[in-house]
Design a protein around this motif. Structure first.
Motif, PDB file in Angstrom:
ATOM      1  N   ILE A  82      34.106  48.694  81.359  1.00  0.00           N
ATOM      2  CA  ILE A  82      33.997  47.843  80.177  1.00  0.00           C
ATOM      3  C   ILE A  82      33.135  46.649  80.560  1.00  0.00           C
ATOM      4  O   ILE A  82      33.493  45.878  81.456  1.00  0.00           O
ATOM      5  N   THR A  83      31.976  46.509  79.910  1.00  0.00           N
ATOM      6  CA  THR A  83      31.066  45.425  80.247  1.00  0.00           C
ATOM      7  C   THR A  83      31.439  44.159  79.489  1.00  0.00           C
ATOM      8  O   THR A  83      32.245  44.188  78.554  1.00  0.00           O
ATOM      9  N   GLU A  84      30.828  43.053  79.889  1.00  0.00           N
ATOM     10  CA  GLU A  84      31.155  41.762  79.282  1.00  0.00           C
ATOM     11  C   GLU A  84      30.708  41.675  77.823  1.00  0.00           C
ATOM     12  O   GLU A  84      31.185  40.808  77.078  1.00  0.00           O
ATOM     13  N   ASP A  85      29.800  42.562  77.396  1.00  0.00           N
ATOM     14  CA  ASP A  85      29.378  42.537  75.988  1.00  0.00           C
ATOM     15  C   ASP A  85      30.126  43.557  75.134  1.00  0.00           C
ATOM     16  O   ASP A  85      29.784  43.787  73.981  1.00  0.00           O
ATOM     17  N   GLY A  86      31.160  44.212  75.712  1.00  0.00           N
ATOM     18  CA  GLY A  86      31.994  45.115  74.933  1.00  0.00           C
ATOM     19  C   GLY A  86      31.548  46.566  74.921  1.00  0.00           C
ATOM     20  O   GLY A  86      32.084  47.369  74.165  1.00  0.00           O
ATOM     21  N   GLN A 120      35.706  44.527  89.754  1.00  0.00           N
ATOM     22  CA  GLN A 120      34.584  43.822  89.141  1.00  0.00           C
ATOM     23  C   GLN A 120      33.267  44.397  89.671  1.00  0.00           C
ATOM     24  O   GLN A 120      33.111  44.591  90.879  1.00  0.00           O
ATOM     25  N   VAL A 121      32.342  44.692  88.758  1.00  0.00           N
ATOM     26  CA  VAL A 121      31.033  45.239  89.140  1.00  0.00           C
ATOM     27  C   VAL A 121      29.953  44.522  88.345  1.00  0.00           C
ATOM     28  O   VAL A 121      30.226  43.862  87.343  1.00  0.00           O
ATOM     29  N   LYS A 122      28.707  44.649  88.801  1.00  0.00           N
ATOM     30  CA  LYS A 122      27.580  44.094  88.060  1.00  0.00           C
ATOM     31  C   LYS A 122      26.353  44.946  88.296  1.00  0.00           C
ATOM     32  O   LYS A 122      26.243  45.664  89.286  1.00  0.00           O
ATOM     33  N   GLY A 123      25.409  44.882  87.345  1.00  0.00           N
ATOM     34  CA  GLY A 123      24.184  45.675  87.435  1.00  0.00           C
ATOM     35  C   GLY A 123      23.258  45.290  86.309  1.00  0.00           C
ATOM     36  O   GLY A 123      23.382  44.203  85.719  1.00  0.00           O
ATOM     37  N   ASP A 124      22.328  46.182  85.976  1.00  0.00           N
ATOM     38  CA  ASP A 124      21.388  45.907  84.894  1.00  0.00           C
ATOM     39  C   ASP A 124      22.099  45.700  83.561  1.00  0.00           C
ATOM     40  O   ASP A 124      21.541  45.115  82.633  1.00  0.00           O
ATOM     41  N   PHE A 125      23.328  46.199  83.448  1.00  0.00           N
ATOM     42  CA  PHE A 125      24.117  46.074  82.219  1.00  0.00           C
ATOM     43  C   PHE A 125      24.833  44.725  82.154  1.00  0.00           C
ATOM     44  O   PHE A 125      25.474  44.405  81.158  1.00  0.00           O
ATOM     45  N   GLY A 126      24.732  43.918  83.202  1.00  0.00           N
ATOM     46  CA  GLY A 126      25.447  42.659  83.275  1.00  0.00           C
ATOM     47  C   GLY A 126      26.663  42.789  84.173  1.00  0.00           C
ATOM     48  O   GLY A 126      26.606  43.441  85.217  1.00  0.00           O
ATOM     49  N   LYS A 127      27.771  42.194  83.767  1.00  0.00           N
ATOM     50  CA  LYS A 127      29.007  42.267  84.530  1.00  0.00           C
ATOM     51  C   LYS A 127      30.034  43.104  83.767  1.00  0.00           C
ATOM     52  O   LYS A 127      29.957  43.237  82.551  1.00  0.00           O
ATOM     53  N   GLY A 128      30.972  43.644  84.518  1.00  0.00           N
ATOM     54  CA  GLY A 128      32.006  44.436  83.875  1.00  0.00           C
ATOM     55  C   GLY A 128      33.154  44.737  84.810  1.00  0.00           C
ATOM     56  O   GLY A 128      33.159  44.301  85.972  1.00  0.00           O
ATOM     57  N   LYS A 173      33.160  55.947  90.672  1.00  0.00           N
ATOM     58  CA  LYS A 173      32.801  54.601  90.236  1.00  0.00           C
ATOM     59  C   LYS A 173      31.310  54.342  90.438  1.00  0.00           C
ATOM     60  O   LYS A 173      30.647  53.775  89.553  1.00  0.00           O
ATOM     61  N   ASP A 174      30.770  54.748  91.586  1.00  0.00           N
ATOM     62  CA  ASP A 174      29.342  54.538  91.853  1.00  0.00           C
ATOM     63  C   ASP A 174      28.478  55.284  90.848  1.00  0.00           C
ATOM     64  O   ASP A 174      27.480  54.750  90.352  1.00  0.00           O
ATOM     65  N   ALA A 175      28.860  56.533  90.542  1.00  0.00           N
ATOM     66  CA  ALA A 175      28.089  57.325  89.570  1.00  0.00           C
ATOM     67  C   ALA A 175      28.183  56.706  88.184  1.00  0.00           C
ATOM     68  O   ALA A 175      27.217  56.737  87.409  1.00  0.00           O
ATOM     69  N   LEU A 176      29.331  56.121  87.862  1.00  0.00           N
ATOM     70  CA  LEU A 176      29.511  55.489  86.558  1.00  0.00           C
ATOM     71  C   LEU A 176      28.618  54.255  86.429  1.00  0.00           C
ATOM     72  O   LEU A 176      27.968  54.052  85.401  1.00  0.00           O
ATOM     73  N   VAL A 177      28.560  53.441  87.479  1.00  0.00           N
ATOM     74  CA  VAL A 177      27.716  52.242  87.470  1.00  0.00           C
ATOM     75  C   VAL A 177      26.244  52.634  87.352  1.00  0.00           C
ATOM     76  O   VAL A 177      25.483  52.023  86.599  1.00  0.00           O
ATOM     77  N   LYS A 178      25.832  53.662  88.082  1.00  0.00           N
ATOM     78  CA  LYS A 178      24.445  54.126  88.001  1.00  0.00           C
ATOM     79  C   LYS A 178      24.106  54.629  86.603  1.00  0.00           C
ATOM     80  O   LYS A 178      23.020  54.367  86.084  1.00  0.00           O
ATOM     81  N   ALA A 179      25.045  55.350  85.987  1.00  0.00           N
ATOM     82  CA  ALA A 179      24.818  55.846  84.624  1.00  0.00           C
ATOM     83  C   ALA A 179      24.696  54.690  83.657  1.00  0.00           C
ATOM     84  O   ALA A 179      23.859  54.716  82.746  1.00  0.00           O
TER      85      ALA A 179
END
Length: 410
Positions: free
Chosen positions: A386-390, A366-374, A399-405
């Motif tokens: 996969i974020t909570e909005d699809g 589970q991660v979270k950021g400016d994109f919300g949760k995912g 994983k860290d680079a993916l979250v930053k992107a």
């Protein structure tokens, strides 16, 4: 003297000209369905056998890339060993059932056990031995050897045959020259040559390419080409390509992950001959009592032999609908693909999904950021968010680079 050019770094400009003249004549193996996104992204790759250090003339990276591009091998036979270790979670065999079920069609029917679209998904994990043969663009054969059984896929002129000796089932399709050529361009990589070509397409100013000595593969002298990302954040450690000294054909292709350990997937010849195979190699007649399933050219909607019947929109329309607003974030080896699933929601919530939510959650982080949760799902090479909005973000990045992107692309 073995070539060793640690400072011979090739840029995109240096390889563009030989790439533009690349000949396609050596696309000789029958289409193989493997792992979807993972297969298209990473390919099937092996650790180079270090059974000798042949003394070959010096060659630069640019010259070796051109040698690969000019290779025109059309006839061969040999044995290929494939070991795949993507680090997928152990689902107790469930993943094989899901893959086979997906190949069986939308109506849930299992179809023929000889249909290549289902059988060759077995190459997505474990260790397998293949026998391959080719005589030009119209005759190829691939056999998957199993315990006391064999699965063969044969292309001979207009006929494509699949045969499962364990079930005594036969798959048959007919193709025309134009259709076969189109599917040949669309098919997933299946040989060291295919993966070398895909890897060299990624060469740009974010990539280091050098000749790093020699090797002996399947009894043949070869140069060792090494491709490495210059950027941090990529899950790709290094790609090694063993290039046959005489023909320029890649004999082995090795990708090791940045996290260390064994190769993610290994593919390479253990035996190879460039003599013309006997014509009988490509002849096939269904055995007595075999169940034969016919699949005609008109029934296939997608590239590659063994596609399923066309239903609804054409492939490009399906792609546009399934990958809504596909965008590429970042550059080079750190590129991340993002698209909207169109559902407006991510994974099932605890209320909606019940036990399914817990099961899926246990497979990801589970991660979270400016994109919300995912939720981030990881293999040794590919990470997907996969974020909570699809919205989906996927790439061969950490994983860290993916979250930053994902945060930067929001």
């Amino acid at each position: 003297m073995a070539p060793n050019e640690t400072d011979d770094t090739t840029t995109a400009g240096e390889v563009e000209e030989p790439r533009a003249g690349r000949r396609r004549a050596a696309r000789y193996i029958v289409p193989v369905t493997v792992m979807g996104v993972a297969a298209a992204t990473i390919g099937l790759v092996p650790a180079l056998a270090d059974s000798g250090d042949p003394d070959l003339p010096d060659i630069t990276a640019a010259q070796l890339i051109e040698k690969i591009a000019q290779s025109d091998v059309e006839r061969l036979s040999g044995t290929v060993k494939i070991t795949t270790d993507l680090g997928l979670p152990d689902l107790g065999g469930l993943e094989s059932g899901l893959l086979s079920g997906a190949a069986g069609g939308e109506d849930g029917e299992g179809g023929s056990s000889a249909d290549p679209s289902g059988r060759l998904t077995e190459l997505a994990s474990g260790t397998h031995t293949l026998r391959v043969a080719a005589d030009g663009p119209d005759r190829q054969k691939l056999s998957l050897l199993e315990n006391a059984a064999e699965y063969s896929l044969i292309h001979n002129g207009k006929d494509v045959w699949g045969y499962d000796s364990a079930s005594n089932e036969v798959y048959h399709a007919t193709v025309d020259e134009a259709g076969a050529a189109e599917r040949g361009e669309q098919r997933p990589p299946a040989t060291p040559e295919d993966f070398a070509e895909e890897a060299l397409k990624a060469v740009d100013d974010t990539t280091s390419v050098k000749v790093d000595g020699t090797a002996q593969v399947a009894g043949r002298d070869a140069y060792r080409l090494v491709v490495e990302p210059k950027q941090s954040g990529s899950t790709v450690g290094a790609i090694s390509i063993a290039v046959d000294h005489e023909t320029g054909m890649p004999l082995k292709f090795t990708l090791t992950p940045a996290g260390g350990g064994s190769a993610v997937v290994d593919v390479g010849f253990t035996k190879v001959s460039f003599d013309r195979p006997d014509a009988s190699t490509f002849r096939f007649t269904p055995p007595k009592g075999a169940k034969v399933t016919e699949d005609t050219e008109q029934d296939r909607a997608h590239g590659g032999f063994g596609g399923k019947p066309e239903r609804g929109p054409k492939p490009e329309e399906d792609l546009a609908k399934g990958l809504d607003g596909l965008r590429m974030l970042g550059e080079g080896w750190n590129t991340v693909a993002t698209f909207d699933t169109g559902t407006g929601a991510g994974l099932p919530t605890e209320e909606a999904g019940g036990d399914l939510d817990g099961f899926l959650g246990s497979l990801g982080d589970q991660v979270k950021g400016d994109f919300g949760k995912g939720t981030v799902f990881s293999t040794r090479l590919v990470n997907a968010l996969i974020t909570e909005d699809g919205t989906v973000y996927v790439g061969t990045v950490t994983k860290d680079a993916l979250v930053k992107a994902a945060e930067a692309g929001k």
